[in-house]
Scaffold this motif. Structure first.
Motif, PDB file in Angstrom:
ATOM      1  N   LEU A 303       0.857  -1.191   0.000  1.00 48.85           N
ATOM      2  CA  LEU A 303       0.000   0.000   0.000  1.00 48.85           C
ATOM      3  C   LEU A 303       0.891   1.238   0.000  1.00 48.85           C
ATOM      4  CD1 LEU A 303      -2.629   1.688   0.720  1.00 48.85           C
ATOM      5  CD2 LEU A 303      -2.071   1.197   3.109  1.00 48.85           C
ATOM      6  N   LEU A 304       0.510   2.238  -0.753  1.00 50.63           N
ATOM      7  CA  LEU A 304       1.241   3.510  -0.729  1.00 50.63           C
ATOM      8  C   LEU A 304       0.522   4.491   0.193  1.00 50.63           C
ATOM      9  CD1 LEU A 304       2.251   4.083  -4.462  1.00 50.63           C
ATOM     10  CD2 LEU A 304       3.431   2.792  -2.675  1.00 50.63           C
ATOM     11  N   MET A 305       1.174   4.812   1.317  1.00 49.35           N
ATOM     12  CA  MET A 305       0.686   5.870   2.203  1.00 49.35           C
ATOM     13  C   MET A 305       1.343   7.165   1.763  1.00 49.35           C
ATOM     14  SD  MET A 305       0.918   4.153   5.992  1.00 49.35           S
ATOM     15  CE  MET A 305       0.521   5.727   6.777  1.00 49.35           C
ATOM     16  N   GLY A 306       0.582   8.084   1.194  1.00 53.62           N
ATOM     17  CA  GLY A 306       1.283   9.315   0.892  1.00 53.62           C
ATOM     18  C   GLY A 306       0.761  10.167  -0.222  1.00 53.62           C
ATOM     19  N   ILE A 307      -0.361   9.825  -0.894  1.00 54.62           N
ATOM     20  CA  ILE A 307      -0.888  10.696  -1.951  1.00 54.62           C
ATOM     21  C   ILE A 307      -1.976  11.557  -1.324  1.00 54.62           C
ATOM     22  CG2 ILE A 307      -1.884  10.806  -4.255  1.00 54.62           C
ATOM     23  CD1 ILE A 307      -0.616   8.173  -4.874  1.00 54.62           C
ATOM     24  N   ASN A 308      -1.560  12.742  -0.922  1.00 49.06           N
ATOM     25  CA  ASN A 308      -2.411  13.642  -0.145  1.00 49.06           C
ATOM     26  C   ASN A 308      -2.758  14.895  -0.941  1.00 49.06           C
ATOM     27  OD1 ASN A 308      -2.436  12.651   2.914  1.00 49.06           O
ATOM     28  ND2 ASN A 308      -0.432  12.186   2.050  1.00 49.06           N
ATOM     29  N   PHE A 309      -3.945  15.420  -0.658  1.00 50.63           N
ATOM     30  CA  PHE A 309      -4.438  16.631  -1.311  1.00 50.63           C
ATOM     31  C   PHE A 309      -4.906  17.620  -0.244  1.00 50.63           C
ATOM     32  CE2 PHE A 309      -5.171  13.049  -4.089  1.00 50.63           C
ATOM     33  CZ  PHE A 309      -4.857  13.493  -5.363  1.00 50.63           C
ATOM     34  N   SER A 310      -4.666  18.893  -0.490  1.00 51.42           N
ATOM     35  CA  SER A 310      -5.305  19.904   0.354  1.00 51.42           C
ATOM     36  C   SER A 310      -6.701  20.178  -0.195  1.00 51.42           C
ATOM     37  CB  SER A 310      -4.488  21.194   0.371  1.00 51.42           C
ATOM     38  OG  SER A 310      -4.410  21.753  -0.926  1.00 51.42           O
ATOM     39  N   ALA A 311      -7.595  20.605   0.679  1.00 52.30           N
ATOM     40  CA  ALA A 311      -8.955  20.965   0.284  1.00 52.30           C
ATOM     41  C   ALA A 311      -9.189  22.448   0.550  1.00 52.30           C
ATOM     42  CB  ALA A 311      -9.970  20.125   1.037  1.00 52.30           C
ATOM     43  N   ARG A 312     -10.175  22.995  -0.113  1.00 52.72           N
ATOM     44  CA  ARG A 312     -10.465  24.425   0.015  1.00 52.72           C
ATOM     45  C   ARG A 312     -10.967  24.784   1.411  1.00 52.72           C
ATOM     46  NH1 ARG A 312     -13.906  24.536  -3.731  1.00 52.72           N
ATOM     47  NH2 ARG A 312     -12.487  25.194  -5.394  1.00 52.72           N
ATOM     48  N   ALA A 313     -11.714  23.856   2.020  1.00 55.05           N
ATOM     49  CA  ALA A 313     -12.339  24.135   3.315  1.00 55.05           C
ATOM     50  C   ALA A 313     -12.428  22.830   4.097  1.00 55.05           C
ATOM     51  CB  ALA A 313     -13.736  24.722   3.094  1.00 55.05           C
ATOM     52  N   PRO A 314     -12.639  22.921   5.402  1.00 54.06           N
ATOM     53  CA  PRO A 314     -12.805  21.688   6.192  1.00 54.06           C
ATOM     54  C   PRO A 314     -13.908  20.807   5.622  1.00 54.06           C
ATOM     55  CG  PRO A 314     -12.526  23.577   7.640  1.00 54.06           C
ATOM     56  CD  PRO A 314     -12.659  24.133   6.244  1.00 54.06           C
ATOM     57  N   LEU A 315     -13.692  19.495   5.684  1.00 52.86           N
ATOM     58  CA  LEU A 315     -14.597  18.531   5.051  1.00 52.86           C
ATOM     59  C   LEU A 315     -15.535  17.848   6.032  1.00 52.86           C
ATOM     60  CD1 LEU A 315     -11.954  16.993   2.640  1.00 52.86           C
ATOM     61  CD2 LEU A 315     -13.801  18.553   2.034  1.00 52.86           C
ATOM     62  N   GLY A 316     -15.512  18.281   7.285  1.00 58.91           N
ATOM     63  CA  GLY A 316     -16.443  17.723   8.258  1.00 58.91           C
ATOM     64  C   GLY A 316     -15.843  16.582   9.048  1.00 58.91           C
ATOM     65  N   PRO A 317     -16.568  16.101  10.049  1.00 53.32           N
ATOM     66  CA  PRO A 317     -16.051  15.052  10.925  1.00 53.32           C
ATOM     67  C   PRO A 317     -15.927  13.713  10.203  1.00 53.32           C
ATOM     68  CG  PRO A 317     -18.347  15.500  11.419  1.00 53.32           C
ATOM     69  CD  PRO A 317     -17.915  16.536  10.427  1.00 53.32           C
ATOM     70  N   VAL A 318     -15.141  12.832  10.810  1.00 43.72           N
ATOM     71  CA  VAL A 318     -14.945  11.482  10.265  1.00 43.72           C
ATOM     72  C   VAL A 318     -16.271  10.724  10.281  1.00 43.72           C
ATOM     73  CG1 VAL A 318     -13.835   9.260  10.696  1.00 43.72           C
ATOM     74  CG2 VAL A 318     -12.519  11.378  10.883  1.00 43.72           C
ATOM     75  N   ARG A 319     -16.550  10.020   9.194  1.00 43.70           N
ATOM     76  CA  ARG A 319     -17.741   9.186   9.088  1.00 43.70           C
ATOM     77  C   ARG A 319     -17.337   7.745   8.783  1.00 43.70           C
ATOM     78  NH1 ARG A 319     -21.421  12.957   5.012  1.00 43.70           N
ATOM     79  NH2 ARG A 319     -20.792  14.971   5.918  1.00 43.70           N
ATOM     80  N   ASP A 320     -18.209   6.841   9.118  1.00 46.81           N
ATOM     81  CA  ASP A 320     -18.009   5.428   8.814  1.00 46.81           C
ATOM     82  C   ASP A 320     -16.662   4.947   9.373  1.00 46.81           C
ATOM     83  OD1 ASP A 320     -20.509   5.321   7.333  1.00 46.81           O
ATOM     84  OD2 ASP A 320     -19.477   6.582   5.876  1.00 46.81           O
ATOM     85  N   ASN A 321     -15.803   4.372   8.531  1.00 46.13           N
ATOM     86  CA  ASN A 321     -14.500   3.889   9.002  1.00 46.13           C
ATOM     87  C   ASN A 321     -13.379   4.866   8.674  1.00 46.13           C
ATOM     88  OD1 ASN A 321     -14.357   3.539   6.219  1.00 46.13           O
ATOM     89  ND2 ASN A 321     -13.166   1.643   6.369  1.00 46.13           N
ATOM     90  N   GLY A 322     -13.725   6.105   8.344  1.00 48.50           N
ATOM     91  CA  GLY A 322     -12.715   7.090   7.948  1.00 48.50           C
ATOM     92  C   GLY A 322     -12.399   7.058   6.471  1.00 48.50           C
ATOM     93  N   GLY A 323     -13.129   6.230   5.727  1.00 50.35           N
ATOM     94  CA  GLY A 323     -12.948   6.149   4.281  1.00 50.35           C
ATOM     95  C   GLY A 323     -14.307   6.195   3.613  1.00 50.35           C
ATOM     96  N   GLY A 324     -14.741   5.020   3.086  1.00 49.03           N
ATOM     97  CA  GLY A 324     -16.108   4.920   2.588  1.00 49.03           C
ATOM     98  C   GLY A 324     -16.256   4.644   1.115  1.00 49.03           C
ATOM     99  N   ALA A 325     -15.196   4.813   0.321  1.00 49.82           N
ATOM    100  CA  ALA A 325     -15.291   4.530  -1.113  1.00 49.82           C
ATOM    101  C   ALA A 325     -13.969   3.977  -1.609  1.00 49.82           C
ATOM    102  CB  ALA A 325     -15.665   5.790  -1.902  1.00 49.82           C
ATOM    103  N   GLN A 326     -14.034   3.224  -2.706  1.00 51.36           N
ATOM    104  CA  GLN A 326     -12.842   2.555  -3.229  1.00 51.36           C
ATOM    105  C   GLN A 326     -12.895   2.505  -4.742  1.00 51.36           C
ATOM    106  OE1 GLN A 326     -13.907  -1.120  -1.131  1.00 51.36           O
ATOM    107  NE2 GLN A 326     -14.078  -2.162  -3.108  1.00 51.36           N
ATOM    108  N   LEU A 327     -11.752   2.175  -5.338  1.00 48.33           N
ATOM    109  CA  LEU A 327     -11.619   2.121  -6.787  1.00 48.33           C
ATOM    110  C   LEU A 327     -10.701   0.958  -7.140  1.00 48.33           C
ATOM    111  CD1 LEU A 327     -12.004   3.510  -9.603  1.00 48.33           C
ATOM    112  CD2 LEU A 327      -9.950   4.855  -9.075  1.00 48.33           C
TER     113      LEU A 327
END
Length: 518
Positions: A303-327
């Motif tokens: 697994l690669l830990m490290g492809i991070n993006f900044s966001a324009r604004a806070p995205l809200g509290p953690v939901r589910d398991n901290g993820g929720g979608a996959q590809l």
């Protein structure tokens, strides 16, 4: 019934299950419900020891804590000389009590590959009923999914903005968006299948053990270390246990089932004199039975830990398991199944080497890819005959050039998402890496970012050849009364999270044991 380690044990049980992790709880629960007397042995505490275990969003804080065995993969030059932590649950429920709760079978062809490799009868059509038997799928029963089973499986009822963005971005890039990640084909984006009920983790303890509370057929012994197997000639008759009050021996009237996991099971076999004779002699262990495949064939998903993006604004509290979608997607045309997988993280996701290269504070999220079709194979090596002695684990991550190339390409695929409208709506700007990388830069990034999905398996592989440790009925080759029903028996790692495969193996093991018992 739950017994404390200080309580007196019965002299014998129909079946003894060593290790109360994912496989062990399934086997013990099914057999006790069928009327066999079962002793389930666990080194760690009950799963009520830490309230965070029940919280679906709190699992990351459990890693490295008192409910984790604390293993690590040995440093290797291919991963920039780093040791890589490999969390394994040391608690009732095992890794099912501390993991990310993902339920992914992989591709159907994975199991056809098991059968072709010598695990006769483990093709997808044969194992599908055991997957379905375990499931309580939120979408109800279908030809591929089960309902009313012990394990609740849900998707997010209110996906996090990052999870929604991944689905929309995949569609924009021309990738399928799947109604079910465990449908006929797993190529594309989907909401993650999670073992949870609302905001609560739904582990194998919840599914298979708690419904039997008070049942005299099930005795659960926590805080007990399995020190060795009781073997006479070519027959295993029980276990030697380390308890708080001393050492005890307990016998199985029918059989012993090892479910200590892909690290614990081969280690116990070797310390009991079962393995490659030269390895045993190196440790001063008297060989009882030669099985050179014990501890070999170690596999995991990098697994690669490290492809991070900044966001324009806070995205809200953690939901589910901290993820929720996959590809899931293919690194190149012509592959039988998708070999690359990525999931979203509702916050930064990076090891210290990558985190040091950018400011990951503020509103940051990650999309983390990994290689589900990895071909690198490693091994487990005991360094001591003592039950608590050190173990050297070498997955050989990135040893194969094809694995490195696939992961380098995955970095570009994830960065491509930043050019979609869905990611632009989040104000996504790549942070690590901050730009596209040349080939040598990509190789260096992959080496420094490489971690693990925690999918260690294969170290007591099922099959019929000279390297096989168990036969297709999960019996240890050459030793009667001893079966294995955990991730160690997986002959080739499936292209998905291994929890579902282990539950399936254990469901089938329970059937095999019941049938043998008449």
């Amino acid at each position: 019934m739950l017994r404390d380690a200080a309580d007196a044990l019965e002299a014998a049980y129909d079946v003894i299950v060593a290790g109360a992790g994912t496989g062990g709880c399934v086997v013990a629960g099914r057999l006790a419900a069928a009327g066999l007397s079962v002793l389930l042995v666990e080194a760690g505490p009950p799963d009520t020891a830490d309230p965070a275990i029940a919280d679906a969003g709190a699992w990351v804080g459990l890693l490295g804590g008192p409910c984790d065995w604390g293993y690590a993969y040995a440093p290797a030059p291919e991963v920039a000389g780093r040791a890589i932590a490999i969390p394994r649950g040391r608690v009732l429920g095992g890794s099912s009590s501390i993991n990310a709760m993902l339920w992914n079978r992989g591709h159907p062809s994975d199991y056809d590959g098991w059968a072709a490799a010598g695990a006769t009868g483990w093709d997808f059509a044969s194992v599908l009923p055991y997957f379905r038997r375990a499931e309580d799928w939120e979408g109800g029963e279908t030809p591929l999914r089960g309902a009313g089973g012990p394990l609740r499986i849900e998707t997010s009822h209110d996906p996090h903005p990052v999870a929604r963005a991944l689905l929309a971005a995949a569609a924009e890039r021309g990738m399928p968006v799947l109604a079910d990640a465990n449908g006929p084909d797993n190529a594309g984006a989907a909401l993650a299948n999670l073992n949870k009920r609302g905001a609560r983790r739904w582990s194998v303890v919840d599914g298979y053990i708690r419904p039997l509370a008070g049942d005299p057929k099930l005795t659960i012994l926590t805080g007990a270390t399995v020190l060795g197997l009781l073997v006479s000639g070519s027959v295993c008759s029980g276990l030697r246990l380390g308890l708080e009050r001393g050492i005890a021996e307990v016998r199985a009237r029918r059989e012993v089932v090892l479910t200590l996991g892909a690290i614990g099971t081969p280690a116990l076999l070797m310390r009991s004199g079962i393995g490659a004779p030269a390895d045993l002699a190196r440790l001063g262990i008297a060989p009882r039975h030669a099985l050179p495949g014990v501890g070999q064939n170690l596999q995991d998903h990098p697994l690669l830990m490290g492809i991070n993006f900044s966001a324009r604004a806070p995205l809200g509290p953690v939901r589910d398991n901290g993820g929720g979608a996959q590809l899931n997607w293919r690194s190149r045309p012509g592959l039988r199944a998708p070999d690359l997988h990525a999931f979203v993280v509702q916050g930064p996701h990076a090891g210290p080497e990558i985190a040091a290269t950018a400011d990951l504070s503020g509103p940051v999220f990650a999309v983390s890819p990994g290689l589900m079709g990895s071909t690198s194979v490693g091994s487990l090596r005991l360094e001591s005959a003592e039950s608590d002695g050190p173990i050297t684990l070498r997955p050989n991550f990135l040893a194969e050039p094809a694995d490195r190339a696939a992961l380098a390409g995955a970095v570009d695929t994830i960065l491509d998402l930043a050019d979609t409208a869905a990611f632009r709506d989040l104000g996504a700007v790549p942070l690590t890496p901050a730009r596209r990388l040349g080939r040598s830069e990509a190789d260096a990034f992959v080496a420094r970012a490489c971690s693990t999905f925690f999918h260690t398996c294969g170290t007591c592989a099922m099959g019929t050849g000279p390297a096989a440790v168990v036969d297709p009925a999960l019996n240890l080759h050459g030793v009667a009364g001893l079966r294995v029903a955990d991730a160690s028996v997986i002959p080739t790692i499936p292209t998905g999270n291994t929890q579902a495969a282990v539950v399936m193996i254990a469901e089938r093991a329970a059937d095999l044991i019941r049938n043998a018992a008449g």
